[in-house]
Structures are given as C-alpha cells and as structure tokens.
Design a protein around this motif. Structure first.
Motif, PDB file in Angstrom:
ATOM      1  N   VAL A  10       0.839  -1.208   0.000  1.00  0.00           N
ATOM      2  CA  VAL A  10       0.000   0.000   0.000  1.00  0.00           C
ATOM      3  C   VAL A  10       0.866   1.248   0.000  1.00  0.00           C
ATOM      4  CG1 VAL A  10      -1.688   1.330   1.314  1.00  0.00           C
ATOM      5  CG2 VAL A  10      -1.943  -1.139   1.109  1.00  0.00           C
ATOM      6  N   LEU A  11       1.883   1.277   0.814  1.00  0.00           N
ATOM      7  CA  LEU A  11       2.742   2.455   0.906  1.00  0.00           C
ATOM      8  C   LEU A  11       3.408   2.772  -0.422  1.00  0.00           C
ATOM      9  CD1 LEU A  11       4.359   1.842   4.410  1.00  0.00           C
ATOM     10  CD2 LEU A  11       2.578   3.514   3.822  1.00  0.00           C
ATOM     11  N   ASN A  12       3.600   1.769  -1.261  1.00  0.00           N
ATOM     12  CA  ASN A  12       4.236   1.982  -2.562  1.00  0.00           C
ATOM     13  C   ASN A  12       3.249   2.126  -3.713  1.00  0.00           C
ATOM     14  OD1 ASN A  12       7.125   1.914  -1.911  1.00  0.00           O
ATOM     15  ND2 ASN A  12       6.640  -0.129  -1.183  1.00  0.00           N
ATOM     16  N   GLN A  13       1.982   1.812  -3.483  1.00  0.00           N
ATOM     17  CA  GLN A  13       0.997   1.851  -4.563  1.00  0.00           C
ATOM     18  C   GLN A  13      -0.024   2.960  -4.449  1.00  0.00           C
ATOM     19  OE1 GLN A  13       0.653  -2.726  -6.088  1.00  0.00           O
ATOM     20  NE2 GLN A  13      -1.053  -1.912  -5.005  1.00  0.00           N
ATOM     21  N   PHE A  14      -0.425   3.337  -3.248  1.00  0.00           N
ATOM     22  CA  PHE A  14      -1.480   4.327  -3.051  1.00  0.00           C
ATOM     23  C   PHE A  14      -0.875   5.718  -3.202  1.00  0.00           C
ATOM     24  CE2 PHE A  14      -4.225   6.912  -0.189  1.00  0.00           C
ATOM     25  CZ  PHE A  14      -5.402   6.787  -0.908  1.00  0.00           C
ATOM     26  N   THR A  15      -1.327   6.442  -4.214  1.00  0.00           N
ATOM     27  CA  THR A  15      -0.715   7.724  -4.561  1.00  0.00           C
ATOM     28  C   THR A  15      -1.616   8.906  -4.202  1.00  0.00           C
ATOM     29  OG1 THR A  15      -1.705   7.794  -6.772  1.00  0.00           O
ATOM     30  CG2 THR A  15       0.402   6.607  -6.543  1.00  0.00           C
ATOM     31  N   LEU A  44     -10.746   4.355   2.351  1.00  0.00           N
ATOM     32  CA  LEU A  44     -11.272   4.404   0.980  1.00  0.00           C
ATOM     33  C   LEU A  44     -11.550   2.995   0.456  1.00  0.00           C
ATOM     34  CD1 LEU A  44      -9.034   7.291  -0.340  1.00  0.00           C
ATOM     35  CD2 LEU A  44     -11.516   7.383   0.082  1.00  0.00           C
ATOM     36  N   GLU A  45     -10.718   2.036   0.821  1.00  0.00           N
ATOM     37  CA  GLU A  45     -10.967   0.656   0.419  1.00  0.00           C
ATOM     38  C   GLU A  45     -12.216   0.107   1.100  1.00  0.00           C
ATOM     39  OE1 GLU A  45      -7.397  -1.611   1.019  1.00  0.00           O
ATOM     40  OE2 GLU A  45      -6.518  -0.883  -0.841  1.00  0.00           O
ATOM     41  N   ALA A  46     -12.521   0.594   2.293  1.00  0.00           N
ATOM     42  CA  ALA A  46     -13.743   0.175   2.985  1.00  0.00           C
ATOM     43  C   ALA A  46     -14.992   0.584   2.206  1.00  0.00           C
ATOM     44  CB  ALA A  46     -13.781   0.760   4.400  1.00  0.00           C
ATOM     45  N   GLU A  47     -14.838   1.553   1.315  1.00  0.00           N
ATOM     46  CA  GLU A  47     -15.945   1.978   0.452  1.00  0.00           C
ATOM     47  C   GLU A  47     -16.006   1.174  -0.839  1.00  0.00           C
ATOM     48  OE1 GLU A  47     -18.366   4.247   1.226  1.00  0.00           O
ATOM     49  OE2 GLU A  47     -17.406   4.126   3.201  1.00  0.00           O
ATOM     50  N   GLY A  48     -15.166   0.132  -0.945  1.00  0.00           N
ATOM     51  CA  GLY A  48     -15.185  -0.748  -2.108  1.00  0.00           C
ATOM     52  C   GLY A  48     -14.278  -0.317  -3.241  1.00  0.00           C
ATOM     53  N   LEU A  49     -13.363   0.605  -2.966  1.00  0.00           N
ATOM     54  CA  LEU A  49     -12.443   1.063  -4.007  1.00  0.00           C
ATOM     55  C   LEU A  49     -11.162   0.232  -3.967  1.00  0.00           C
ATOM     56  CD1 LEU A  49     -12.853   4.928  -3.728  1.00  0.00           C
ATOM     57  CD2 LEU A  49     -14.023   3.343  -5.253  1.00  0.00           C
ATOM     58  N   PHE A  72      -7.058   0.047  -5.679  1.00  0.00           N
ATOM     59  CA  PHE A  72      -6.031   0.924  -6.225  1.00  0.00           C
ATOM     60  C   PHE A  72      -4.901   0.104  -6.843  1.00  0.00           C
ATOM     61  CE2 PHE A  72      -8.071   2.888  -2.581  1.00  0.00           C
ATOM     62  CZ  PHE A  72      -8.543   4.060  -3.147  1.00  0.00           C
ATOM     63  N   PHE A  73      -4.586   0.441  -8.099  1.00  0.00           N
ATOM     64  CA  PHE A  73      -3.482  -0.195  -8.805  1.00  0.00           C
ATOM     65  C   PHE A  73      -2.608   0.895  -9.407  1.00  0.00           C
ATOM     66  CE2 PHE A  73      -6.926  -3.329  -9.009  1.00  0.00           C
ATOM     67  CZ  PHE A  73      -6.285  -4.421  -8.444  1.00  0.00           C
ATOM     68  N   PRO A  74      -1.291   0.712  -9.378  1.00  0.00           N
ATOM     69  CA  PRO A  74      -0.391   1.726  -9.931  1.00  0.00           C
ATOM     70  C   PRO A  74      -0.722   2.035 -11.396  1.00  0.00           C
ATOM     71  CG  PRO A  74       0.855   0.023  -8.794  1.00  0.00           C
ATOM     72  CD  PRO A  74      -0.567  -0.453  -8.878  1.00  0.00           C
ATOM     73  N   GLY A  75      -0.770   3.316 -11.716  1.00  0.00           N
ATOM     74  CA  GLY A  75      -0.979   3.741 -13.088  1.00  0.00           C
ATOM     75  C   GLY A  75      -2.425   3.777 -13.541  1.00  0.00           C
ATOM     76  N   PHE A  76      -3.360   3.420 -12.655  1.00  0.00           N
ATOM     77  CA  PHE A  76      -4.769   3.396 -13.015  1.00  0.00           C
ATOM     78  C   PHE A  76      -5.584   4.193 -12.008  1.00  0.00           C
ATOM     79  CE2 PHE A  76      -2.988  -0.462 -14.787  1.00  0.00           C
ATOM     80  CZ  PHE A  76      -3.502  -0.465 -16.076  1.00  0.00           C
ATOM     81  N   ALA A  77      -6.690   4.738 -12.478  1.00  0.00           N
ATOM     82  CA  ALA A  77      -7.632   5.408 -11.573  1.00  0.00           C
ATOM     83  C   ALA A  77      -8.236   4.352 -10.646  1.00  0.00           C
ATOM     84  CB  ALA A  77      -8.731   6.100 -12.379  1.00  0.00           C
ATOM     85  N   PRO A  78      -8.695   4.763  -9.470  1.00  0.00           N
ATOM     86  CA  PRO A  78      -9.344   3.793  -8.574  1.00  0.00           C
ATOM     87  C   PRO A  78     -10.507   3.101  -9.277  1.00  0.00           C
ATOM     88  CG  PRO A  78      -9.046   5.900  -7.476  1.00  0.00           C
ATOM     89  CD  PRO A  78      -8.702   6.108  -8.912  1.00  0.00           C
ATOM     90  N   GLY A  79     -10.724   1.862  -8.926  1.00  0.00           N
ATOM     91  CA  GLY A  79     -11.849   1.110  -9.463  1.00  0.00           C
ATOM     92  C   GLY A  79     -12.736   0.642  -8.329  1.00  0.00           C
ATOM     93  N   ARG A  80     -13.903   0.200  -8.701  1.00  0.00           N
ATOM     94  CA  ARG A  80     -14.826  -0.352  -7.705  1.00  0.00           C
ATOM     95  C   ARG A  80     -14.777  -1.863  -7.774  1.00  0.00           C
ATOM     96  NH1 ARG A  80     -18.008   3.001  -4.946  1.00  0.00           N
ATOM     97  NH2 ARG A  80     -18.316   5.088  -5.756  1.00  0.00           N
ATOM     98  N   GLY A 122     -10.802  -4.368   0.227  1.00  0.00           N
ATOM     99  CA  GLY A 122      -9.407  -4.028   0.014  1.00  0.00           C
ATOM    100  C   GLY A 122      -8.490  -4.892   0.851  1.00  0.00           C
ATOM    101  N   THR A 123      -7.221  -4.625   0.728  1.00  0.00           N
ATOM    102  CA  THR A 123      -6.232  -5.437   1.428  1.00  0.00           C
ATOM    103  C   THR A 123      -5.456  -4.647   2.468  1.00  0.00           C
ATOM    104  OG1 THR A 123      -4.604  -4.954  -0.283  1.00  0.00           O
ATOM    105  CG2 THR A 123      -5.889  -6.973  -0.543  1.00  0.00           C
ATOM    106  N   THR A 124      -5.684  -3.352   2.539  1.00  0.00           N
ATOM    107  CA  THR A 124      -4.942  -2.549   3.500  1.00  0.00           C
ATOM    108  C   THR A 124      -5.371  -2.901   4.914  1.00  0.00           C
ATOM    109  OG1 THR A 124      -4.798  -0.731   1.925  1.00  0.00           O
ATOM    110  CG2 THR A 124      -4.358  -0.201   4.221  1.00  0.00           C
TER     111      THR A 124
END
Length: 105
Positions: A14-19, A69-74, A76-84, A90-92
């Motif tokens: 997460v620390l390296n992917q969530f921007t 934010l992941e608790a809301e079903g979002l 996060f992947f590097p280089g992409f907008a958040p998805g649902r 989430g995994t955080t």
C-alpha cells in the motif's frame, strides 16, 4: 507466513501503490470533500491536502486513508484510476493496531 509478516507485506504494498492522485480521484468518485474524508478516516484535513499536493505524510496516516477508501469498495493499482470492486474491502490492514496509530496526522 505469519500474520505479522503478512500485515507488514501488505502495508509495504500500500505504501508503494497508493498515490496522492488515487486519493483525489477516490474522493471525487465518492463525492467526498476533504472534510468528509477527514471525518471518516480520522486524518486531518491539512494532512489530506498535503498528501494530495504531493507532500510527504506519515506511513500510518497514508494507511488510514487507504484503509478507509478501500472500505468503500475502491481498489487501487499503480498507473490506473481507482476502481470499484464488488464485495471487496481491500487489502490494506486497519492501522488502528499499529504502535504509531496515535501519530495519525
């Protein structure tokens, strides 16, 4: 792998992917203001604004934002907008159990 090792591995991912851009895009997707995210994550408005402008924040603060934010079903992947994700939280890991949790900005 022990629970502690798994937690540390997930935190590092997460620390390296969530921007900062992910955070701003997620707020927009949810229709949340800085204040709403602050209330939901227990992170100060000032820290959220600093993060979204690219300034550094504490790791525990970043994890609190990502977790909420992941608790809301979002997701996060590097280089992409958040998805649902469907039925995803989430995994955080929830940072509340961290020794530095009291230091959330």
């Amino acid at each position: 792998m022990s629970n502690s090792a798994m937690r540390n591995t997930l935190e590092q991912i997460v620390l390296n992917q969530f921007t900062p851009l992910h955070c701003a895009q997620a707020r927009e997707m949810l229709g949340w203001s800085f204040e709403r995210l602050s209330e939901a994550s227990r992170v100060s408005v000032a820290a959220i604004k600093r993060f979204e402008s690219g300034e550094p924040i504490r790791d525990v603060t970043l994890l609190a934002l990502a977790h909420r934010l992941e608790a809301e079903g979002l997701v996060f992947f590097p280089g992409f907008a958040p998805g649902r994700g469907e039925n995803i939280r989430g995994t955080t890991p929830n940072p509340i159990g961290r020794g530095d949790y009291a230091m959330i900005e």
